[in-house]
Design a protein around this motif. Structure first.
Motif, PDB file in Angstrom:
ATOM      1  N   ASP A 120     -13.698  32.856 -28.880  1.00  0.00           N
ATOM      2  CA  ASP A 120     -12.802  31.804 -29.353  1.00  0.00           C
ATOM      3  C   ASP A 120     -12.749  30.610 -28.404  1.00  0.00           C
ATOM      4  O   ASP A 120     -11.724  29.945 -28.284  1.00  0.00           O
ATOM      5  N   LEU A 121     -13.860  30.338 -27.718  1.00  0.00           N
ATOM      6  CA  LEU A 121     -13.892  29.231 -26.772  1.00  0.00           C
ATOM      7  C   LEU A 121     -15.237  28.529 -26.862  1.00  0.00           C
ATOM      8  O   LEU A 121     -16.287  29.143 -26.635  1.00  0.00           O
ATOM      9  N   GLY A 122     -15.223  27.247 -27.201  1.00  0.00           N
ATOM     10  CA  GLY A 122     -16.450  26.478 -27.289  1.00  0.00           C
ATOM     11  C   GLY A 122     -17.445  27.071 -28.269  1.00  0.00           C
ATOM     12  O   GLY A 122     -17.094  27.814 -29.188  1.00  0.00           O
TER      13      GLY A 122
ATOM     14  N   VAL B 198      -6.596  30.975 -16.352  1.00  0.00           N
ATOM     15  CA  VAL B 198      -7.903  30.346 -16.486  1.00  0.00           C
ATOM     16  C   VAL B 198      -8.242  30.109 -17.958  1.00  0.00           C
ATOM     17  O   VAL B 198      -8.807  29.071 -18.324  1.00  0.00           O
ATOM     18  N   ARG B 199      -7.901  31.064 -18.817  1.00  0.00           N
ATOM     19  CA  ARG B 199      -8.169  30.891 -20.244  1.00  0.00           C
ATOM     20  C   ARG B 199      -7.399  29.697 -20.804  1.00  0.00           C
ATOM     21  O   ARG B 199      -7.936  28.926 -21.611  1.00  0.00           O
ATOM     22  N   GLU B 200      -6.162  29.541 -20.365  1.00  0.00           N
ATOM     23  CA  GLU B 200      -5.359  28.409 -20.838  1.00  0.00           C
ATOM     24  C   GLU B 200      -5.990  27.087 -20.391  1.00  0.00           C
ATOM     25  O   GLU B 200      -6.075  26.127 -21.165  1.00  0.00           O
ATOM     26  N   LEU B 201      -6.442  27.038 -19.133  1.00  0.00           N
ATOM     27  CA  LEU B 201      -7.087  25.824 -18.643  1.00  0.00           C
ATOM     28  C   LEU B 201      -8.384  25.563 -19.413  1.00  0.00           C
ATOM     29  O   LEU B 201      -8.675  24.415 -19.783  1.00  0.00           O
ATOM     30  N   ALA B 202      -9.164  26.596 -19.666  1.00  0.00           N
ATOM     31  CA  ALA B 202     -10.415  26.427 -20.406  1.00  0.00           C
ATOM     32  C   ALA B 202     -10.151  25.874 -21.807  1.00  0.00           C
ATOM     33  O   ALA B 202     -10.877  24.989 -22.287  1.00  0.00           O
ATOM     34  N   ASP B 203      -9.129  26.379 -22.473  1.00  0.00           N
ATOM     35  CA  ASP B 203      -8.781  25.883 -23.807  1.00  0.00           C
ATOM     36  C   ASP B 203      -8.411  24.399 -23.762  1.00  0.00           C
ATOM     37  O   ASP B 203      -8.780  23.618 -24.644  1.00  0.00           O
ATOM     38  N   ARG B 204      -7.675  24.008 -22.713  1.00  0.00           N
ATOM     39  CA  ARG B 204      -7.267  22.611 -22.577  1.00  0.00           C
ATOM     40  C   ARG B 204      -8.486  21.702 -22.350  1.00  0.00           C
ATOM     41  O   ARG B 204      -8.588  20.627 -22.937  1.00  0.00           O
ATOM     42  N   LEU B 205      -9.388  22.146 -21.494  1.00  0.00           N
ATOM     43  CA  LEU B 205     -10.571  21.335 -21.205  1.00  0.00           C
ATOM     44  C   LEU B 205     -11.470  21.225 -22.430  1.00  0.00           C
ATOM     45  O   LEU B 205     -12.048  20.167 -22.695  1.00  0.00           O
ATOM     46  N   ASP B 206     -11.581  22.308 -23.192  1.00  0.00           N
ATOM     47  CA  ASP B 206     -12.373  22.270 -24.414  1.00  0.00           C
ATOM     48  C   ASP B 206     -11.761  21.285 -25.403  1.00  0.00           C
ATOM     49  O   ASP B 206     -12.468  20.533 -26.073  1.00  0.00           O
ATOM     50  N   GLY B 207     -10.426  21.295 -25.485  1.00  0.00           N
ATOM     51  CA  GLY B 207      -9.753  20.347 -26.365  1.00  0.00           C
ATOM     52  C   GLY B 207      -9.940  18.922 -25.912  1.00  0.00           C
ATOM     53  O   GLY B 207     -10.109  18.007 -26.734  1.00  0.00           O
TER      54      GLY B 207
END
Length: 292
Positions: free
Chosen positions: A225-227, A279-288
Motif C-alpha cells: 500500500d505504498l507507491g 516511518v510508515r507514516e512519514l513514507a505515506d506523507r512523502l509519497d503524497g
C-alpha cells in the motif's frame, strides 16, 4: 543575336529537363529509405519518460511535527539557535541535485539518540527502448534483493488444532490440550498455567525482550500500500540499536527512509512497532507530496 539567344535558351531548357528526369526516375537504385514509411530504416519508438522532472527539497520535505515524533530529543535542545539548526537538518553531499538529494537529522534525548535520513533519487534511462519507470524498477529490485528479506512464514495453526474440546455422552466437555489429559494438575477443567518470563519465547533468561522474537507482522517485508512497490527492513544490532528502513518507488523516483534509535540504557530495546509506525507514516506523507 536573337537566334543565338534562342539557341542558348533551348539548350538550357533541355539540360534542366534532363536533370529533373534523372532525379525523378523510377530506377530506385539509389533512392533513400524514408523512415516514416515503415521501411528497414524505421527508428524504434522512444519509451515514455518518467513522471518526475524535479525532486523536492529534502530538508523541507519533513514537517516539524513529524520530526518531533521521530526525534524527541529536538524539543530538549535548550539553545534556540542550536534547536532551529537541528530542525533544519543537514543536506547530504550530492553532485547533481536534479538526480539525487537527501537530508539527515540527529537528536540526543535523555533516553536515546535518534537519527533520520531521507533520500530522493530521480532515475533517467538513457536507452530509448527502456522507460525511466522500468529502469527505476530495476534499481528498486536491486535494493530489495540486497535487503535479503525473509521468506514469509506460512500461517501458523490455529489454537483449535492443538486444543480440541471433546464431548462425552453426558454432554460434558473435556479440554484436551497438547493431545493429553490427566496427570498432575492436568485434568479436565484445570487452568492453563501462565508462562513466566523465562517460558515466554519473546524473552531471554533474564526476562528482557529477545532481539529475534519479532512478531510476523513486524518482520522485514514488502509493502502493498505504498507507491508502486515498496519494502520495509527492521534490524536490531548487538548493542540494541534498532534501524528501520523503508524504500519505495513512485514512477521514476526512489525514496529511501532510514531511522535508527540507540537507547542510553543497555537494557532497553527500542520498540519495533512504534518505530515502524513512525516511518510508515512519514513514507505515506512523502509519497503524497510527490503526487501533489
Amino acid at each position: 543575336m536573337q537566334r543565338k539567344a534562342f539557341v542558348f535558351g533551348v539548350a538550357a531548357l533541355l539540360a534542366a529537363t534532363a536533370t529533373l528526369a534523372g532525379c525523378t526516375g523510377s530506377d530506385g537504385g539509389d533512392e533513400p529509405t524514408d523512415s516514416k514509411q515503415g521501411g528497414s530504416g524505421t527508428t524504434a519508438a522512444t519509451a515514455e519518460p518518467g513522471r518526475y522532472r524535479t525532486l523536492p527539497e529534502p530538508c523541507g520535505a519533513v514537517e516539524r511535527g513529524t520530526l518531533d515524533a521521530l526525534l524527541p530529543g529536538l524539543k530538549q535542545v535548550t539553545d534556540r539557535e542550536q534547536r532551529e539548526k537541528a530542525y533544519a537538518g543537514a543536506p547530504t553531499l550530492t553532485y547533481d541535485t536534479d538526480r539525487k538529494v537527501g537530508c539527515r537529522w540527529k537528536a540526543e534525548a535523555t533516553s536515546a539518540t535518534d537519527h533520520l535520513w531521507v533520500d530522493f533519487e530521480r532515475v533517467v534511462s538513457y536507452e530509448n527502448a527502456v522507460s525511466d519507470d522500468s529502469r527505476a524498477s530495476e534499481i528498486y529490485a536491486t535494493k530489495e534483493e540486497a535487503a535479503d528479506l525473509p521468506v514469509p512464514a506460512p500461517s501458523s495453526p490455529s489454537a483449535t488444532s492443538t486444543s480440541t474440546p471433546t464431548t462425552d455422552e453426558s454432554g460434558a466437555s473435556d479440554e484436551v490440550t497438547g493431545g493429553a489429559t490427566g496427570g498432575a494438575g492436568g485434568g479436565a477443567g484445570s487452568p492453563i498455567p501462565t508462562p513466566t518470563p523465562t517460558d515466554d519465547p519473546s524473552s531471554t533468561s533474564d526476562g528482557t525482550p529477545s532481539p529475534s522474537a519479532t512478531p510476523a507482522s513486524l518482520q522485514p517485508r514488502t509493502l502493498d500500500d505504498l507507491g508502486d512497490e515498496a519494502f520495509l527492513d527492521d534490524a536490531l544490532s548487538a548493542s540494541r540499536q534498532r534501524t528501520v528502513t523503508v524504500v519505495f518507488r513512485t514512477s521514476n523516483v526512489l525514496v529511501t527512509i532510514r531511522y535508527d534509535e540507540q537507547p542510553t540504557s543497555t537494557t532497553d530495546v527500542p520498540s519495533s512497532e512504534e518505530m515502524q509506525d513512525r516511518v510508515r507514516e512519514l513514507a505515506d506523507r512523502l509519497d503524497g507530496t510527490l503526487n501533489e
